[in-house]
Design an enzyme around this catalytic site. Structure first.
Site, PDB file in Angstrom:
ATOM      1  N   ASN A  61       0.822  -1.214   0.000  1.00  0.00           N
ATOM      2  CA  ASN A  61       0.000   0.000   0.000  1.00  0.00           C
ATOM      3  C   ASN A  61       0.854   1.261   0.000  1.00  0.00           C
ATOM      4  O   ASN A  61       0.353   2.361   0.154  1.00  0.00           O
ATOM      5  CB  ASN A  61      -0.926   0.008   1.220  1.00  0.00           C
TER       6      ASN A  61
ATOM      7  N   HIS B 165       3.027   2.392   2.126  1.00  0.00           N
ATOM      8  CA  HIS B 165       3.345   3.054   3.376  1.00  0.00           C
ATOM      9  C   HIS B 165       4.017   2.039   4.292  1.00  0.00           C
ATOM     10  O   HIS B 165       4.144   0.860   3.965  1.00  0.00           O
ATOM     11  CB  HIS B 165       2.113   3.716   4.016  1.00  0.00           C
TER      12      HIS B 165
ATOM     13  N   CYS C  49       2.778   6.572   7.504  1.00  0.00           N
ATOM     14  CA  CYS C  49       4.158   7.020   7.359  1.00  0.00           C
ATOM     15  C   CYS C  49       4.688   6.516   6.025  1.00  0.00           C
ATOM     16  O   CYS C  49       4.513   5.336   5.686  1.00  0.00           O
ATOM     17  CB  CYS C  49       5.003   6.484   8.520  1.00  0.00           C
TER      18      CYS C  49
END
Length: 350
Positions: A246, A248, A283
């Site tokens: 994804n 991240h 993040c």
């Protein structure tokens, strides 16, 4: 309250590859609560993720317990254990995530490695954790075979709860329990999304109404800053290997980062007994982070010698990514006996 002293560590060169590894800087207050020690200085570097796959050498690979419950086996490999010879917390987190995807694939709900349904793919939706709790009774050791049972239950109108119980395959002893609440995020806008009715219909036959296997941690986790944190670890940055499909950071990496702000004296003499995580933001690869930890003040009157920390991960500009709480219990045995060796020198002396 006096602000922590920030200690800057010089970058370290890798002897095998001419690569500059990221430095990690640590800070502690001059007066640390309970005299729990000073955070170690260490170098960031390449991270190895846990292998969350079945192994043909196991006595039993997997079985369908019911339409909504799957059991899957994992063998603890040598690269999945920590310095004490037991499975690391990151390993357990990766097993949970791996079994979650395997569960959805086995029951026919998911279509890819990201754990998405057909209707989710149409709408560019993916699952992300909003919170997670882990309760550990005992850690498996190298070469142990563990069995992870996974099922999914309802969690309100726009979320689902993934549940896990890990057992010792040979004895059937429960080793730990974990539960997470997951919500939908749009991959294009990176914003949370309500659950479309089409997705709900896809999932409803696989969701079970079951009791929560871990009671919710209702105790508020405070927001930490430079004045309230006892330990601060700076210079944290994701590596390419930390990024999942994804795009991240994999959730297990967050655990690695919050443990970076735990003193070495705790890591050597205590083991993690429970963990509560509240995810605030995702993040990405270009993020620069700081890990903050606070020794909970109520432990001064703790008669069982357990230790508790509050945690926060934040971007360098102060925007928080995650809040967490970890609880630690004393180790009853010296796990270095697993290697039949007591280390004569610490890593920093080598």
């Amino acid at each position: 309250m006096v602000a922590p002293i920030i200690i800057t560590a010089a970058p370290i060169m890798c002897a095998f590859h001419n690569v500059m590894l990221p430095s990690q800087n640590y800070g502690t207050k001059k007066s640390i609560k309970q005299g729990l020690g000073v955070k170690r200085g260490s170098c960031g570097g390449l991270q190895m993720k846990a292998n969350a796959q079945n192994h043909n050498g196991d006595d039993k690979i997997s079985k369908v317990v019911s339409k909504s419950s799957i059991r899957q086996n994992f063998t603890i490999r040598s690269y999945e254990v920590d310095a004490n010879g037991i499975a690391s917390v990151e390993t357990l987190m990766n097993y949970f995530q791996g079994s979650m995807i395997y569960h959805g694939k086995t029951v026919g709900a998911y279509n890819d490695v990201a754990g998405t349904t057909k209707e989710m793919i149409k709408r560019n939706l993916v699952w992300v954790y909003s919170e997670m709790q882990v309760l550990t009774y005992r850690y498996p050791k190298w070469d142990d075979v563990v069995e992870v049972e996974t099922w999914v239950s309802t969690a309100g109108m726009n979320a689902v709860r993934f549940n896990w119980i890990m057992r010792d395959f040979k004895t059937n002893q429960v080793l730990n329990r974990a539960s997470s609440v997951s919500v939908l995020m749009n991959k294009l806008t990176r914003k949370l999304s309500k659950m479309p009715e089409e997705v709900r219909r896809e999932l409803e036959s696989y969701l079970v109404n079951s009791r929560i296997i871990i009671e919710d941690d209702d105790k508020k986790i405070p927001k930490l800053d430079d004045t309230t944190a006892d330990y601060i670890c700076t210079g944290l940055k994701p590596q390419w290997s930390d990024i999942d499909v994804n795009f991240h950071v994999n959730n297990a990496k967050y655990v690695t980062w919050i443990l970076e702000s735990i003193p070495e004296s705790i890591l050597m003499n205590y083991e993690l007994s429970s963990m509560t995580l509240k995810f605030k933001r995702e993040c990405k690869i270009d993020s620069k982070l700081q890990s903050l930890a606070e020794v909970c003040s109520d432990n001064n009157n703790n008669n069982n010698n357990n230790v508790e920390y509050n945690h926060m991960l934040r971007f360098e500009d102060g925007v928080e990514i995650l809040r967490g709480r970890t609880k630690w219990r004393p180790k009853f045995i010296n796990n270095f006996d697993f290697f039949n060796h007591v280390p004569e020198a610490s890593i920093k002396d080598l």
